[in-house]
Design a protein around this motif. Structure first.
Motif, PDB file in Angstrom:
ATOM      1  N   LYS A 101       0.831  -1.216   0.000  1.00  0.00           N
ATOM      2  CA  LYS A 101       0.000   0.000   0.000  1.00  0.00           C
ATOM      3  C   LYS A 101       0.859   1.256   0.000  1.00  0.00           C
ATOM      4  CE  LYS A 101      -3.473   0.051   2.804  1.00  0.00           C
ATOM      5  NZ  LYS A 101      -4.275   0.141   4.045  1.00  0.00           N
ATOM      6  N   TYR A 102       1.968   1.226   0.768  1.00  0.00           N
ATOM      7  CA  TYR A 102       2.749   2.461   0.940  1.00  0.00           C
ATOM      8  C   TYR A 102       4.008   2.499   0.070  1.00  0.00           C
ATOM      9  CZ  TYR A 102      -0.313   3.216   4.892  1.00  0.00           C
ATOM     10  OH  TYR A 102      -1.429   3.398   5.678  1.00  0.00           O
ATOM     11  N   THR A 103       4.129   1.574  -0.899  1.00  0.00           N
ATOM     12  CA  THR A 103       5.279   1.597  -1.809  1.00  0.00           C
ATOM     13  C   THR A 103       4.829   2.129  -3.172  1.00  0.00           C
ATOM     14  OG1 THR A 103       6.308  -0.268  -0.679  1.00  0.00           O
ATOM     15  CG2 THR A 103       7.059   0.207  -2.910  1.00  0.00           C
ATOM     16  N   ARG A 104       5.435   3.208  -3.616  1.00  0.00           N
ATOM     17  CA  ARG A 104       5.083   3.814  -4.904  1.00  0.00           C
ATOM     18  C   ARG A 104       5.915   3.236  -6.048  1.00  0.00           C
ATOM     19  NH1 ARG A 104       1.796   5.159  -1.829  1.00  0.00           N
ATOM     20  NH2 ARG A 104       1.076   7.259  -1.267  1.00  0.00           N
ATOM     21  N   ARG A 105       7.208   3.051  -5.793  1.00  0.00           N
ATOM     22  CA  ARG A 105       8.122   2.531  -6.825  1.00  0.00           C
ATOM     23  C   ARG A 105       8.983   1.438  -6.201  1.00  0.00           C
ATOM     24  NH1 ARG A 105       8.579   7.976  -7.105  1.00  0.00           N
ATOM     25  NH2 ARG A 105      10.577   7.880  -6.006  1.00  0.00           N
ATOM     26  N   GLY A 106       9.492   0.581  -7.071  1.00  0.00           N
ATOM     27  CA  GLY A 106      10.368  -0.474  -6.575  1.00  0.00           C
ATOM     28  C   GLY A 106       9.586  -1.754  -6.333  1.00  0.00           C
ATOM     29  N   GLY A 107       9.613  -2.229  -5.126  1.00  0.00           N
ATOM     30  CA  GLY A 107       8.910  -3.471  -4.864  1.00  0.00           C
ATOM     31  C   GLY A 107       8.977  -3.873  -3.409  1.00  0.00           C
ATOM     32  N   VAL A 108       8.538  -5.118  -3.161  1.00  0.00           N
ATOM     33  CA  VAL A 108       8.464  -5.684  -1.810  1.00  0.00           C
ATOM     34  C   VAL A 108       9.117  -7.055  -1.840  1.00  0.00           C
ATOM     35  CG1 VAL A 108       6.927  -6.541  -0.005  1.00  0.00           C
ATOM     36  CG2 VAL A 108       6.365  -4.416  -1.224  1.00  0.00           C
ATOM     37  N   LEU A 109       9.935  -7.336  -0.837  1.00  0.00           N
ATOM     38  CA  LEU A 109      10.592  -8.625  -0.687  1.00  0.00           C
ATOM     39  C   LEU A 109      10.151  -9.246   0.637  1.00  0.00           C
ATOM     40  CD1 LEU A 109      12.762 -10.840  -1.260  1.00  0.00           C
ATOM     41  CD2 LEU A 109      14.407  -9.319  -0.103  1.00  0.00           C
ATOM     42  N   VAL A 110       9.699 -10.488   0.579  1.00  0.00           N
ATOM     43  CA  VAL A 110       9.369 -11.253   1.793  1.00  0.00           C
ATOM     44  C   VAL A 110      10.362 -12.400   1.881  1.00  0.00           C
ATOM     45  CG1 VAL A 110       7.608 -12.520   3.057  1.00  0.00           C
ATOM     46  CG2 VAL A 110       6.937 -10.669   1.504  1.00  0.00           C
ATOM     47  N   SER A 111      11.088 -12.488   2.996  1.00  0.00           N
ATOM     48  CA  SER A 111      12.143 -13.498   3.128  1.00  0.00           C
ATOM     49  C   SER A 111      11.984 -14.254   4.442  1.00  0.00           C
ATOM     50  CB  SER A 111      13.527 -12.836   3.084  1.00  0.00           C
ATOM     51  OG  SER A 111      13.716 -12.014   4.234  1.00  0.00           O
ATOM     52  N   PHE A 112      12.607 -15.434   4.450  1.00  0.00           N
ATOM     53  CA  PHE A 112      12.683 -16.238   5.676  1.00  0.00           C
ATOM     54  C   PHE A 112      14.114 -16.715   5.808  1.00  0.00           C
ATOM     55  CE2 PHE A 112      12.802 -20.230   7.943  1.00  0.00           C
ATOM     56  CZ  PHE A 112      12.012 -19.977   9.059  1.00  0.00           C
ATOM     57  N   ARG A 113      14.694 -16.531   6.982  1.00  0.00           N
ATOM     58  CA  ARG A 113      16.054 -16.989   7.190  1.00  0.00           C
ATOM     59  C   ARG A 113      16.261 -17.263   8.673  1.00  0.00           C
ATOM     60  NH1 ARG A 113      20.000 -11.719   6.999  1.00  0.00           N
ATOM     61  NH2 ARG A 113      18.535 -10.173   7.794  1.00  0.00           N
ATOM     62  N   ARG A 114      17.343 -17.958   8.931  1.00  0.00           N
ATOM     63  CA  ARG A 114      17.707 -18.311  10.306  1.00  0.00           C
ATOM     64  C   ARG A 114      18.855 -17.429  10.770  1.00  0.00           C
ATOM     65  NH1 ARG A 114      19.680 -24.310  12.353  1.00  0.00           N
ATOM     66  NH2 ARG A 114      20.528 -23.658  14.377  1.00  0.00           N
ATOM     67  N   ARG A 115      18.739 -16.884  11.964  1.00  0.00           N
ATOM     68  CA  ARG A 115      19.814 -16.065  12.537  1.00  0.00           C
ATOM     69  C   ARG A 115      20.026 -16.516  13.987  1.00  0.00           C
ATOM     70  NH1 ARG A 115      19.230  -9.696  12.433  1.00  0.00           N
ATOM     71  NH2 ARG A 115      19.739 -10.049  10.240  1.00  0.00           N
ATOM     72  N   ARG A 116      21.160 -17.177  14.219  1.00  0.00           N
ATOM     73  CA  ARG A 116      21.513 -17.721  15.534  1.00  0.00           C
ATOM     74  C   ARG A 116      20.360 -18.575  16.077  1.00  0.00           C
ATOM     75  NH1 ARG A 116      23.872 -12.652  15.459  1.00  0.00           N
ATOM     76  NH2 ARG A 116      22.117 -11.684  16.549  1.00  0.00           N
ATOM     77  N   ASP A 117      19.748 -18.175  17.197  1.00  0.00           N
ATOM     78  CA  ASP A 117      18.714 -19.004  17.803  1.00  0.00           C
ATOM     79  C   ASP A 117      17.308 -18.520  17.442  1.00  0.00           C
ATOM     80  OD1 ASP A 117      18.878 -16.634  19.161  1.00  0.00           O
ATOM     81  OD2 ASP A 117      18.509 -17.502  21.143  1.00  0.00           O
TER      82      ASP A 117
END
Length: 606
Positions: free
Chosen positions: A372-388
């Motif tokens: 909704k609030y992005t006019r240009r560019g895009g959106v990235l949804v990621s999943f990752r593990r960081r330590r615990d």
């Protein structure tokens, strides 16, 4: 008197010792006086006997020879001693007599005189009158001297004992008292004693004092902690009160908007005759109604989360299933807005132990806001593990959020760029629901942003929620679409204490071909027929009589001895009622309820 001493303890100790010694001295003095007096008299008697033994032979010669000169020497010799008051030498025949001194009352002793020739024949007697007055005076003087000596010894012993007690007891206790008074409770300081008193009663007293100081310190720490907790709780309550005031002010504004629009559309509808214009106004009323319903549903979600009525149902959910759901729901929207929409997650099979419905709600809010609030560019949804931790992250290239707004973006109705409460820009409840839902699941949500560059919202899950492999649980099937034709000709009981709402429900059901009976209370409905014979029951929770909607449906189910088709509709969204509704067997819908939802729930038998 106590002012002469350094402390009251010292004064009392000296007084106790002094009184004890005084009492002992009085008893000992009386005993000493009597003993000395008796001893002096015994000494006078023995002295008299010694004198007689010394001079008795001369007295026997004087009587045997009837020599007055020798007899006078004996008398004078005895009278020279102060314990003798008078002396008399007399023969057995009475023809010889010699006396001296003053005769009077007193203790008289007679000593027999024997012949100096054979020592057997009694020839006379030596009579001695003891000087009792002198002996008494000597005895009294001796007794007084000994008693005074004893008292002096007692006083000396008392002084020595007082000094000893002062050094060994009074001074350590005084120092202990002074040190104890100087210690601030809770400071952690402790009293100490000299090594000589470490194992005696002074040391035990110091240990007891330190135990009391520790207990007082612990109690004061608890009091401070309690006060701090109370202050924090008061601050939270104050903050909650301010938030509640702001919440209700914003909710009141947003609720009034669609209601006002509906009233205006309905008023215009009364005046319009053109069919196309009337259809347009009806469509506008429906849009306003859906907007109002959306707001009420969202408020209900907040209320349910605050009341603890939402219970997570954990299951194994495949990570690919979550991202497939995101792709299916948001890729078309991103394409429509000409934005890039990318998903990144590990290729190996992973599963989460979570509540898919709640996790979908969190991600849907975050991804929807990003698009909704992005006019240009895009959106990235990621999943990752960081330590615990495991991280879901939603990145966008929007305008970003100023640092001053970041602490408040998860508050209810808080919107950075919507001061005029434009409903086209949302309600300002999405992130509040995200935070509550994440807390319910034990997740953490945070936001980092750079104005002009974009933002990233992170949902942090504990590593224990991640499964390295395994089949995900099958998603629940979508609710079946209900065919309203099954309600034609069926009998529906409507229990509603508000006549306006009751009549509206009746008209709607009649339009579907139902036979409708409307009652204001459970008692009225149960009295209308010997046995409730309706096919469906549409019941308000709060009714006019003593029975509520749950009570009525329980009574009907007992009467019919089998399952019934029923739904409870209520406008009560209090936390207490929501908790009760979660425990109830009957399906609940909150007003305003969607007609399709009502029909779907009525079709279920309970």
């Amino acid at each position: 008197m106590s002012l002469a001493f350094r402390s009251r303890l010292e004064f009392r100790l000296v007084l106790a010792v002094g009184l004890g010694l005084l009492a002992f001295a009085l008893v000992a003095g009386l005993f000493t006086y009597g003993s000395a007096y008796q001893h002096q008299h015994e000494a006078a008697r023995k002295l008299q006997q010694q004198l007689v033994a010394t001079i008795q032979a001369q007295a026997e010669v004087a009587v045997y020879a009837a020599d007055p000169l020798i007899a006078g020497g004996v008398v004078e010799g005895l009278l020279a001693n102060t314990v003798v008051a008078a002396v008399r030498i007399e023969s057995a025949r009475g023809d010889f007599h010699r006396a001296g001194g003053k005769w009077g009352g007193g203790r008289t002793s007679r000593y027999p005189l024997y012949s100096p020739i054979d020592g057997k024949e009694r020839i006379g007697a030596l009579v001695i009158l003891q000087n009792d007055r002198h002996v008494d005076r000597m005895a009294a003087d001796a007794a007084v001297r000994q008693t005074l000596l004893l008292l002096a010894q007692m006083l000396l012993a008392g002084a020595i004992m007082t000094a000893f007690l002062r050094v060994m007891m009074v001074n350590p206790i005084t120092r202990l008292t002074r040190d104890l008074a100087a210690i601030e409770p809770g400071s952690g300081e402790r009293v100490t004693v000299e090594a000589a008193h470490a194992e005696d009663q002074i040391g035990q007293l110091a240990q007891s004092a330190n135990s009391l100081l520790d207990a007082a310190g612990t109690a004061m720490a608890q009091v401070r902690q309690t006060n701090a907790s109370l202050e924090q709780a008061l601050a939270r309550l104050t903050q909650k009160d301010r938030e509640k005031t702001r919440f209700f002010a914003a909710a009141s504004h947003d609720l009034r908007q669609p209601i006002q629009a509906m009233r205006l559309f309905l008023d215009a509808l009364k005046q319009v005759r053109d069919a196309d214009e009337r259809a347009r106004l009806v469509e506008a009323v429906e849009v306003a109604s859906r907007s109002l319903n959306e707001l009420l549903d969202t408020l209900l979600d907040v209320s349910r989360l605050d009341a603890g009525a939402v219970v997570p149902r954990l299951e194994r959910v495949g990570l690919d299933e979550i991202f497939s759901w995101l792709d299916g729901n948001f890729s078309p929207l991103a394409l429509d807005r000409q934005l890039r929409f990318k998903l990144w997650f590990p290729e190996r099979p992973l599963a989460l132990h979570t509540d898919k419905r709640l996790l979908d709600s969190i991600l849907a809010n975050l991804v929807g806001n990003a698009l909704k609030y992005t006019r240009r560019g895009g959106v990235l949804v990621s999943f990752r593990r960081r330590r615990d931790r495991c991280l879901f992250q939603v990145w966008d290239s929007g305008g970003g959020i100023d640092a001053e707004h970041l602490p408040h973006i998860f508050d209810e109705f808080y919107q950075v760029d919507n001061p005029n409460r434009d409903r086209a820009k949302g309600l300002g409840l999405g992130l509040a629901i995200v935070r509550r839902t994440a807390q319910l699941l034990g997740y953490a949500v945070e936001c980092r942003s750079r104005p002009g560059r974009g933002s990233v919202f992170t949902v942090s899950l504990p590593l224990a929620a991640l499964h390295m492999s395994g089949d995900a649980a099958t998603a629940a099937p979508a609710a079946a679409v209900v065919d309203d034709r099954q309600f034609r000709g069926r009998h529906v009981w409507v229990l509603e204490d508000d006549p306006l709402v009751g009549n509206a429900l009746g008209d709607w059901l009649i339009s579907l071909g139902c036979v409708v009976s409307i009652f204001a209370s459970a008692e009225q409905a149960l009295a209308a027929a010997d046995k409730p014979d309706a096919d469906f029951f549409l019941v308000d929770f709060q009714l006019a009589g003593a029975m509520n909607g749950f009570d009525f449906l329980d009574a009907v189910r007992r009467e019919r001895a089998g399952p019934i088709h029923a739904v409870v509709v209520s406008g009560n969204t209090s936390g207490r009622f929501i908790e009760a509704a979660e425990r109830s067997r009957w399906p609940i819908l909150f007003k305003p309820a969607d007609p399709a939802q009502i029909l779907a729930r009525l079709a279920e038998a309970r």
